[in-house]
Structures are given as structure tokens and as C-alpha cells.
Design a protein around this motif. Structure first.
Motif, PDB file in Angstrom:
ATOM      1  N   TYR A  16     -23.450  23.858  48.503  1.00  0.00           N
ATOM      2  CA  TYR A  16     -23.644  22.419  48.668  1.00  0.00           C
ATOM      3  C   TYR A  16     -25.073  22.080  49.075  1.00  0.00           C
ATOM      4  N   PHE A  17     -25.753  22.993  49.722  1.00  0.00           N
ATOM      5  CA  PHE A  17     -27.148  22.747  50.076  1.00  0.00           C
ATOM      6  C   PHE A  17     -28.010  22.631  48.827  1.00  0.00           C
ATOM      7  N   CYS A  18     -27.702  23.408  47.794  1.00  0.00           N
ATOM      8  CA  CYS A  18     -28.435  23.307  46.522  1.00  0.00           C
ATOM      9  C   CYS A  18     -28.190  21.954  45.867  1.00  0.00           C
ATOM     10  N   LEU A  19     -26.965  21.468  45.933  1.00  0.00           N
ATOM     11  CA  LEU A  19     -26.666  20.154  45.372  1.00  0.00           C
ATOM     12  C   LEU A  19     -27.367  19.042  46.144  1.00  0.00           C
ATOM     13  N   PHE A  20     -27.459  19.193  47.458  1.00  0.00           N
ATOM     14  CA  PHE A  20     -28.192  18.228  48.275  1.00  0.00           C
ATOM     15  C   PHE A  20     -29.674  18.235  47.908  1.00  0.00           C
ATOM     16  N   PHE A  21     -30.229  19.420  47.709  1.00  0.00           N
ATOM     17  CA  PHE A  21     -31.629  19.532  47.303  1.00  0.00           C
ATOM     18  C   PHE A  21     -31.848  18.927  45.918  1.00  0.00           C
ATOM     19  N   LEU A  22     -30.919  19.139  45.003  1.00  0.00           N
ATOM     20  CA  LEU A  22     -31.028  18.565  43.671  1.00  0.00           C
ATOM     21  C   LEU A  22     -30.959  17.041  43.716  1.00  0.00           C
ATOM     22  N   SER A  78     -38.770  32.435  38.949  1.00  0.00           N
ATOM     23  CA  SER A  78     -38.802  31.183  39.707  1.00  0.00           C
ATOM     24  C   SER A  78     -40.082  31.078  40.522  1.00  0.00           C
ATOM     25  N   PHE A  79     -40.565  32.201  41.074  1.00  0.00           N
ATOM     26  CA  PHE A  79     -41.853  32.161  41.764  1.00  0.00           C
ATOM     27  C   PHE A  79     -42.987  31.836  40.799  1.00  0.00           C
ATOM     28  N   MET A  83     -27.624  40.405  46.647  1.00  0.00           N
ATOM     29  CA  MET A  83     -28.578  40.312  45.563  1.00  0.00           C
ATOM     30  C   MET A  83     -28.604  41.656  44.838  1.00  0.00           C
ATOM     31  N   THR A  84     -28.529  41.588  43.543  1.00  0.00           N
ATOM     32  CA  THR A  84     -28.487  42.805  42.741  1.00  0.00           C
ATOM     33  C   THR A  84     -29.839  43.047  42.079  1.00  0.00           C
ATOM     34  N   ILE A  85     -29.931  44.159  41.431  1.00  0.00           N
ATOM     35  CA  ILE A  85     -31.159  44.516  40.726  1.00  0.00           C
ATOM     36  C   ILE A  85     -31.378  43.609  39.520  1.00  0.00           C
ATOM     37  N   PHE A  86     -30.296  43.003  39.004  1.00  0.00           N
ATOM     38  CA  PHE A  86     -30.411  42.135  37.828  1.00  0.00           C
ATOM     39  C   PHE A  86     -31.008  40.773  38.165  1.00  0.00           C
ATOM     40  N   SER A  87     -30.987  40.380  39.439  1.00  0.00           N
ATOM     41  CA  SER A  87     -31.518  39.065  39.813  1.00  0.00           C
ATOM     42  C   SER A  87     -33.008  39.087  40.117  1.00  0.00           C
ATOM     43  N   ILE A  88     -33.619  40.257  40.164  1.00  0.00           N
ATOM     44  CA  ILE A  88     -35.056  40.353  40.482  1.00  0.00           C
ATOM     45  C   ILE A  88     -35.921  39.686  39.415  1.00  0.00           C
ATOM     46  N   PRO A  89     -35.664  39.825  38.103  1.00  0.00           N
ATOM     47  CA  PRO A  89     -36.485  39.087  37.128  1.00  0.00           C
ATOM     48  C   PRO A  89     -36.348  37.574  37.254  1.00  0.00           C
ATOM     49  N   PHE A  90     -35.153  37.104  37.632  1.00  0.00           N
ATOM     50  CA  PHE A  90     -34.970  35.667  37.805  1.00  0.00           C
ATOM     51  C   PHE A  90     -35.725  35.151  39.017  1.00  0.00           C
ATOM     52  N   GLY A 121     -38.229  24.949  39.921  1.00  0.00           N
ATOM     53  CA  GLY A 121     -38.381  26.348  40.309  1.00  0.00           C
ATOM     54  C   GLY A 121     -37.781  26.639  41.674  1.00  0.00           C
ATOM     55  N   ILE A 122     -37.952  25.720  42.614  1.00  0.00           N
ATOM     56  CA  ILE A 122     -37.358  25.904  43.941  1.00  0.00           C
ATOM     57  C   ILE A 122     -35.835  25.830  43.856  1.00  0.00           C
ATOM     58  N   PHE A 123     -35.318  24.912  43.042  1.00  0.00           N
ATOM     59  CA  PHE A 123     -33.872  24.804  42.871  1.00  0.00           C
ATOM     60  C   PHE A 123     -33.296  26.071  42.250  1.00  0.00           C
ATOM     61  N   TRP A 124     -33.997  26.609  41.272  1.00  0.00           N
ATOM     62  CA  TRP A 124     -33.541  27.835  40.630  1.00  0.00           C
ATOM     63  C   TRP A 124     -33.544  28.999  41.627  1.00  0.00           C
ATOM     64  N   LEU A 125     -34.608  29.086  42.433  1.00  0.00           N
ATOM     65  CA  LEU A 125     -34.698  30.144  43.440  1.00  0.00           C
ATOM     66  C   LEU A 125     -33.598  29.994  44.483  1.00  0.00           C
ATOM     67  N   MET A 126     -33.349  28.770  44.933  1.00  0.00           N
ATOM     68  CA  MET A 126     -32.291  28.563  45.915  1.00  0.00           C
ATOM     69  C   MET A 126     -30.917  28.878  45.328  1.00  0.00           C
ATOM     70  N   GLY A 127     -30.697  28.537  44.086  1.00  0.00           N
ATOM     71  CA  GLY A 127     -29.424  28.867  43.446  1.00  0.00           C
ATOM     72  C   GLY A 127     -29.197  30.361  43.351  1.00  0.00           C
ATOM     73  N   ILE A 128     -30.235  31.113  43.022  1.00  0.00           N
ATOM     74  CA  ILE A 128     -30.113  32.565  42.939  1.00  0.00           C
ATOM     75  C   ILE A 128     -29.872  33.161  44.321  1.00  0.00           C
ATOM     76  N   MET A 129     -30.617  32.685  45.301  1.00  0.00           N
ATOM     77  CA  MET A 129     -30.465  33.223  46.657  1.00  0.00           C
ATOM     78  C   MET A 129     -29.111  32.867  47.265  1.00  0.00           C
ATOM     79  N   MET A 130     -28.658  31.642  47.062  1.00  0.00           N
ATOM     80  CA  MET A 130     -27.377  31.226  47.639  1.00  0.00           C
ATOM     81  C   MET A 130     -26.201  31.927  46.965  1.00  0.00           C
TER      82      MET A 130
END
Length: 100
Positions: free
Chosen positions: A60-66, A12-13, A1-8, A43-52
Motif C-alpha cells: 500500500y505504500f507503493c500505491l500511496f507513492f504512486l 531502476s537506478f 530478494m533473489t538473484i533475478f531481481s538484481i538487473p531490475f 524509476g523510484i516507483f519501480w524500485l520500491m515495487g521490487i523492494m517491497m
């Protein structure tokens, strides 16, 4: 995780919190509740996508959640259509527990 992903991540929160707030405060219509649940799922999908993507693990877990979120949305819309056809509206105050 980079410093650029903190606003995203904070965005999402914020989406999850706004969806939860609207789900709790606006309980007059069923459609409002369904839309706030879908907003929380987005919002949860977006957060999971950023974290994954930051960790580099399987996406694939994000796709399963979607897929599960889409099934939840379809089930909610079918319930909404059924309630509107039987009761005439989607207001929670017009429902009676003793009705069949």
C-alpha cells in the motif's frame, strides 16, 4: 530478494540517474523538466515495487507513492498550462521575476 531481481534494481537506478541527468542538463523548457521528474518518479516507483515485493511487506505504500506522483504530475501540467496561457511559451529565459 533473489538473484533475478538484481538487473531490475540496476535498471531502476539507471532510470533515476537518467532522469536526474536530464533534469540538470536540459533546463530550456518547463515541459522537459516535468518529463524528467516524472521519469525519476517512475524509476523510484519501480524500485520500491521490487523492494517491497522482495521483502513481503505492505504494498500500500507503493500505491500511496504512486498517488502522490500522479498529483505531482497533475500539478505540474496545470502550472505548465497556466504559464503557456500567460507568457505564450514555456521557455525559462522568457520569464521575468518582476512580472505579475
Amino acid at each position: 530478494m533473489t538473484i533475478f531481481s538484481i538487473p531490475f534494481i540496476s535498471g531502476s537506478f539507471f532510470m533515476i540517474f537518467c532522469g536526474l541527468w536530464s533534469f540538470i542538463s536540459y533546463q530550456k523548457h518547463l515541459l522537459n523538466s516535468l518529463l524528467s521528474l516524472e521519469f525519476m518518479m517512475l524509476g523510484i516507483f519501480w524500485l520500491m515495487g521490487i523492494m517491497m515485493s522482495g521483502v513481503g511487506s505492505e504494498i500500500y505504500f507503493c500505491l500511496f507513492f504512486l498517488t502522490l506522483a500522479a498529483c505531482e504530475g497533475a500539478l505540474g501540467l496545470s502550472l505548465l498550462v497556466f504559464i503557456v496561457r500567460t507568457h505564450g511559451n514555456d521557455c525559462f529565459k522568457s520569464f521575468n521575476v518582476l512580472e505579475c
